[in-house]
Design an enzyme around this catalytic site. Sequence first.
Site, PDB file in Angstrom:
ATOM      1  N   GLU A  67      84.789 -37.029   6.223  1.00  0.00           N
ATOM      2  CA  GLU A  67      86.081 -37.718   6.164  1.00  0.00           C
ATOM      3  C   GLU A  67      86.114 -38.723   5.009  1.00  0.00           C
ATOM      4  O   GLU A  67      85.100 -38.988   4.362  1.00  0.00           O
ATOM      5  CB  GLU A  67      86.346 -38.473   7.482  1.00  0.00           C
ATOM      6  CG  GLU A  67      86.804 -37.595   8.626  1.00  0.00           C
ATOM      7  CD  GLU A  67      88.273 -37.227   8.550  1.00  0.00           C
ATOM      8  OE1 GLU A  67      88.926 -37.498   7.509  1.00  0.00           O
ATOM      9  OE2 GLU A  67      88.786 -36.660   9.538  1.00  0.00           O
ATOM     10  N   ARG A 104      88.368 -46.193  18.793  1.00  0.00           N
ATOM     11  CA  ARG A 104      87.585 -46.507  17.598  1.00  0.00           C
ATOM     12  C   ARG A 104      88.505 -46.495  16.384  1.00  0.00           C
ATOM     13  O   ARG A 104      89.651 -46.039  16.453  1.00  0.00           O
ATOM     14  CB  ARG A 104      86.465 -45.484  17.401  1.00  0.00           C
ATOM     15  CG  ARG A 104      86.947 -44.056  17.096  1.00  0.00           C
ATOM     16  CD  ARG A 104      85.785 -43.188  16.644  1.00  0.00           C
ATOM     17  NE  ARG A 104      86.117 -41.787  16.436  1.00  0.00           N
ATOM     18  CZ  ARG A 104      86.617 -41.286  15.306  1.00  0.00           C
ATOM     19  NH1 ARG A 104      86.911 -42.084  14.285  1.00  0.00           N
ATOM     20  NH2 ARG A 104      86.858 -39.981  15.190  1.00  0.00           N
ATOM     21  N   ASN A 128      89.686 -45.105  12.648  1.00  0.00           N
ATOM     22  CA  ASN A 128      89.750 -43.744  12.141  1.00  0.00           C
ATOM     23  C   ASN A 128      90.190 -43.734  10.684  1.00  0.00           C
ATOM     24  O   ASN A 128      89.513 -44.275   9.827  1.00  0.00           O
ATOM     25  CB  ASN A 128      90.672 -42.890  13.025  1.00  0.00           C
ATOM     26  CG  ASN A 128      90.466 -41.409  12.804  1.00  0.00           C
ATOM     27  OD1 ASN A 128      89.338 -40.927  12.774  1.00  0.00           O
ATOM     28  ND2 ASN A 128      91.546 -40.669  12.629  1.00  0.00           N
ATOM     29  N   ASN A 137      96.173 -40.808  11.110  1.00  0.00           N
ATOM     30  CA  ASN A 137      95.737 -39.926  10.039  1.00  0.00           C
ATOM     31  C   ASN A 137      96.803 -39.869   8.950  1.00  0.00           C
ATOM     32  O   ASN A 137      97.904 -40.399   9.101  1.00  0.00           O
ATOM     33  CB  ASN A 137      95.447 -38.518  10.563  1.00  0.00           C
ATOM     34  CG  ASN A 137      93.981 -38.299  10.836  1.00  0.00           C
ATOM     35  OD1 ASN A 137      93.123 -38.648  10.022  1.00  0.00           O
ATOM     36  ND2 ASN A 137      93.668 -37.731  11.993  1.00  0.00           N
ATOM     37  N   ASP A 163      95.539 -33.997   9.322  1.00  0.00           N
ATOM     38  CA  ASP A 163      94.415 -34.907   9.122  1.00  0.00           C
ATOM     39  C   ASP A 163      94.661 -35.673   7.822  1.00  0.00           C
ATOM     40  O   ASP A 163      95.789 -36.069   7.545  1.00  0.00           O
ATOM     41  CB  ASP A 163      93.098 -34.124   9.121  1.00  0.00           C
ATOM     42  CG  ASP A 163      91.924 -34.954   9.635  1.00  0.00           C
ATOM     43  OD1 ASP A 163      91.827 -36.142   9.274  1.00  0.00           O
ATOM     44  OD2 ASP A 163      91.086 -34.412  10.381  1.00  0.00           O
TER      45      ASP A 163
END
EC number: 3.1.1.15
Length: 313
Positions: free
Chosen positions: A40, A123, A125, A170, A220
């Site tokens: 990522e 969490r 991202n 995202n 994403d």
Amino acid sequence: MEPTRIQISDSDAVACVEKTVSDNVLTPKLLLDCSCFLGEGIQWNADRARLYWTDIFRRSLWSCDENGDDATRQDLPTDLCAFAFADNGLILAAFTDGLYWFDEQTGKRTLIKAYDPNRTNTRMNDGGLDRQGRFIVGGMDENGMSPITPVWSASPSGIKMLIKDIGCSNSTAFSPDGTTMYFADSARPEILQFDYDPETGIAQNKRLFAKLRDGSGIPDGSTVDAEGGLWNAQFGGSCVQRYLPDGTPDIHVALPVSNPACCCIGGKSMNRLFISTATANMSGAELAAQPGAGGIYATNIPVQGLTQGIYKT
């Protein structure tokens, strides 16, 4: 594991561009076979002339040059989700549990702010810089993507909430002039856009930008090119899709692996699309059928990219 380096030749790059012009489909080549579990945050650092990305759950920060050579893997103290290079020589790092200053030379972390500390199932991202250098970063609920996490805007003046009640942040990206913010909550197969005020950093007037086609997975990571086209990695959909500024699908990048996770444009000519991928959620049979899963893919494209920018302290 020692990664395999696979160089893209000039003839390959020309062929890809010609194919794009003729039928709007690109087939990228495997640049680096690094088998990331969840690759990522990929970005091109023009000052260093290097590509960087994180393998989140394997706690590693990777880099290589534009041809996949001189690859390095740095072990991290915990899971790194998103990051930005800063003008003080440090990295502004969104680890799973909060936003930190991270010194890549010493490995030292200095906490700026804990992320959602009262919940164990959330969490940090995806994140990225706006055109003024603010770091926009959100999180996710790992137990079903319930809409409970905030998106932050971090700047030298502090951290403020930009958006709330998100399941999985995202696709954070900005138009070339900085007045449009792109964003996706990956709980839904759609990409949104907001009016964004470059002076105040406020996002408002949320609306649908593009809806993913059936079978294209979930939205994403994204990047925007110099013409205002949005390139979105579609996890589970084996593709990166470019959208024109009006949301019309344009160039389609077809990958031989299921899980493209993030993309950026870079290279010395700023016309190479780099794509990080993941082996997460893949069965043994799928991994055997997709030997390049988790690797970095690349192809030249017929448009220019924009520099990543730097966080200004």
